[in-house]
Design an enzyme around this catalytic site. Structure first.
Site, PDB file in Angstrom:
ATOM      1  N   ASP A   1       0.827  -1.202   0.000  1.00 13.47           N
ATOM      2  CA  ASP A   1       0.000   0.000   0.000  1.00 13.47           C
ATOM      3  C   ASP A   1       0.869   1.262   0.000  1.00 13.47           C
ATOM      4  O   ASP A   1       2.074   1.201   0.248  1.00 13.47           O
ATOM      5  CB  ASP A   1      -0.876  -0.033   1.260  1.00 13.47           C
ATOM      6  CG  ASP A   1      -2.139   0.794   1.140  1.00 13.47           C
ATOM      7  OD1 ASP A   1      -2.324   1.492   0.120  1.00 13.47           O
ATOM      8  OD2 ASP A   1      -2.954   0.746   2.080  1.00 13.47           O
TER       9      ASP A   1
ATOM     10  N   ASP B   1     -10.271   4.553  -1.390  1.00 16.46           N
ATOM     11  CA  ASP B   1     -10.763   3.694  -0.321  1.00 16.46           C
ATOM     12  C   ASP B   1     -12.272   3.855  -0.153  1.00 16.46           C
ATOM     13  O   ASP B   1     -12.795   4.972  -0.187  1.00 16.46           O
ATOM     14  CB  ASP B   1     -10.113   4.063   1.012  1.00 16.46           C
ATOM     15  CG  ASP B   1      -8.702   3.529   1.154  1.00 16.46           C
ATOM     16  OD1 ASP B   1      -8.109   3.097   0.144  1.00 16.46           O
ATOM     17  OD2 ASP B   1      -8.183   3.551   2.289  1.00 16.46           O
TER      18      ASP B   1
END
Length: 477
Positions: free
Chosen positions: A296, A356
């Site tokens: 990430d 997200d």
């Protein structure tokens, strides 16, 4: 913010457009950078605040009006007209920024690097044209070998950084009790002592290898989250090895993120000792039995700055991904997130293609790089054409508990446009609808390419709802 040395923007084309029906597609730099189709008279999404430029192309801010695609931009001058596609030749070498601005009835397209132009007149409209570009591009740079990924459960969207061994055990019990077909259990950001201190357990776990073994012993594959190119200011790694950080011309560490209550800097993977450390982290994870990794905040690895080796940011970034892949092996699933799009092709099996998700729907501050259902939907649909061509698309996790706003809409987007299926609710938090939806959507990923001719985005109900989205129609102020 360090700026990328630019050769300047040269005009590559001028296209006469219908101001009422003309559309522009803009590809964002990394997973969270907004990617969508916009009216030619509008202006694409911009950072809501200067600090959010980090989520776009950090070193190349877009002009106040118009459009800026990173490596890819497309123009459909009018309804049903052929699509003009402007794409990069090779993202392993360079990713040009491609701009478009409306001048009267003409859209002027310019770029700061090499761009190839094609005119597409096939089926599928804008997204059919983008799919055909993706097919050609993948054939040119090397088509990835795609394999199905089993359904995943992830800890993040229920527990965030408060996840503990007790939470893990409770959800493993629930998977068995509910007979959910979870193949991989992903332990997200919570297990490590700090950002950069990847082999030291947090207070919620006594043993990292024991944590992984506990998942495997329950008959599931173990997965781990990591932000490999970030180093937190409070970490032991930063204190003991400040020479491992990328720095600006003044010798100050380059900041890639303010999160976890601290500044986070960029690990210089071209430094031999830093590279050895990162390789050792992933090799050890693999030795524990981990066979899935979510890597990430990858954009940090492509931040401009001074490195140990005098290389450009794309080369530095790809060397970091290659290091990770070599450490874990080709048989392990690597999931990219917050990742520069084109430079990642060939190194990741699955890729987050939008912002997200979150329990709330509306984009905070109208920022389409921030977490939220609205932002996640925009770019998940915008990048649908990459599925099965560059990687397997990850729309982000299914969150189906009652507290999630517009959960039905998000489940529909995951089902239509997602490939990798990941549940991220506390399984004991699901009501009847949430459990039924989770059970139905937890299937192995599909590997076939998204077919815009069969499922045209322009006629999809979710896409139609977004056609009147306030950001898509935003006019310059």
């Amino acid at each position: 913010m360090p700026q990328r040395p630019s050769r300047g923007f040269d005009v590559v084309d001028t296209v006469r457009v219908d101001r009422r029906t003309g559309r522009v597609f803009e590809m964002g730099w990394q997973s969270w950078s907004p990617t969508a189709v916009y009216p030619v008279t509008g202006t694409s999404a911009r950072p809501a605040r200067p600090a959010f430029q980090i989520f776009y192309r950090p070193e190349t801010p877009a002009p106040a009006t118009g459009f800026q695609g990173e490596g890819l931009l497309a123009v459909q001058p009018a309804t049903d007209a052929p699509v003009h596609v402007y794409g990069l030749p090779d993202g392993r070498v360079e990713v040009p920024s491609i701009r478009a601005r409306l001048v009267g009835e003409d859209l002027v397209v310019s770029a700061d690097g090499a761009v190839e132009r094609t005119v597409e007149d096939g089926p599928g409209g804008m997204y059919g044209a983008l799919a055909r570009f993706a097919e050609r591009y993948a054939a040119r740079v090397g088509r990835p070998s795609l394999r199905p990924v089993p359904p995943i459960w992830a800890s993040w969207y229920q527990y965030f950084t408060e996840f503990t061994q007790q939470d893990l055990d409770r959800n493993l019990d629930a998977m068995e009790r509910l007979e959910l077909p979870v193949g991989i259990v992903r332990i997200d950001d919570a297990f490590q002592a700090g950002i950069g201190d990847w082999l030291v357990p947090s207070g919620g776990f006594d043993s990292l290898d024991g944590m992984v073994k506990g998942v495997i012993d329950r008959g599931r594959r173990a997965g781990l989250w990591c932000a490999p190119f970030l180093v937190g200011e409070h970490s032991r790694t930063r204190a003991e090895h400040p020479e491992w950080l990328v720095r600006d011309d003044a010798g100050v560490p380059v900041e890639a993120q303010f999160n976890w209550g601290q500044h986070c800097y960029v690990l210089d993977v071209t430094h031999p000792a830093a590279a050895d450390y990162l390789s050792r982290v992933f090799a050890e994870y693999r030795d524990w039995g981990t066979t899935y990794f979510m890597v990430d905040f990858l954009y940090g690895g492509a931040m401009p700055g001074r490195r140990y080796a005098d290389v450009d940011v794309v080369t530095a970034y790809r060397s970091g991904l290659e290091l990770i892949r070599q450490a874990v092996g080709e048989d392990v699933v690597v999931q990219g997130c917050g990742a520069p799009m084109f430079p990642s092709i060939g190194y990741v099996d699955t890729m987050r293609v939008g912002a997200d998700i979150a329990p709330h729907y509306a984009a905070i501050d109208e920022e389409l790089a921030n977490p939220g259902g609205e932002a996640a939907i925009v770019s998940t649909i915008g990048r649908a054409f990459t599925q099965g061509r560059f990687w397997l698309n990850d729309p982000d996790c299914l969150v189906a508990r009652p507290q999630v706003e517009r959960r039905e809409q998000w489940a529909d987007v995951v089902e239509r446009y997602g490939s990798v299926r990941i549940s991220s609710d506390g399984l004991d938090e699901l009501d009847a609808w949430g459990l039924e939806t989770t059970r139905r959507l937890l299937v192995p990923s599909r590997t076939e390419p998204f077919d815009a001719a069969t499922v045209p985005l322009e006629s999809n109900p979710v896409a139609e709802a977004l056609a009147s989205h306030r950001v898509a129609e935003r006019q310059p102020s």
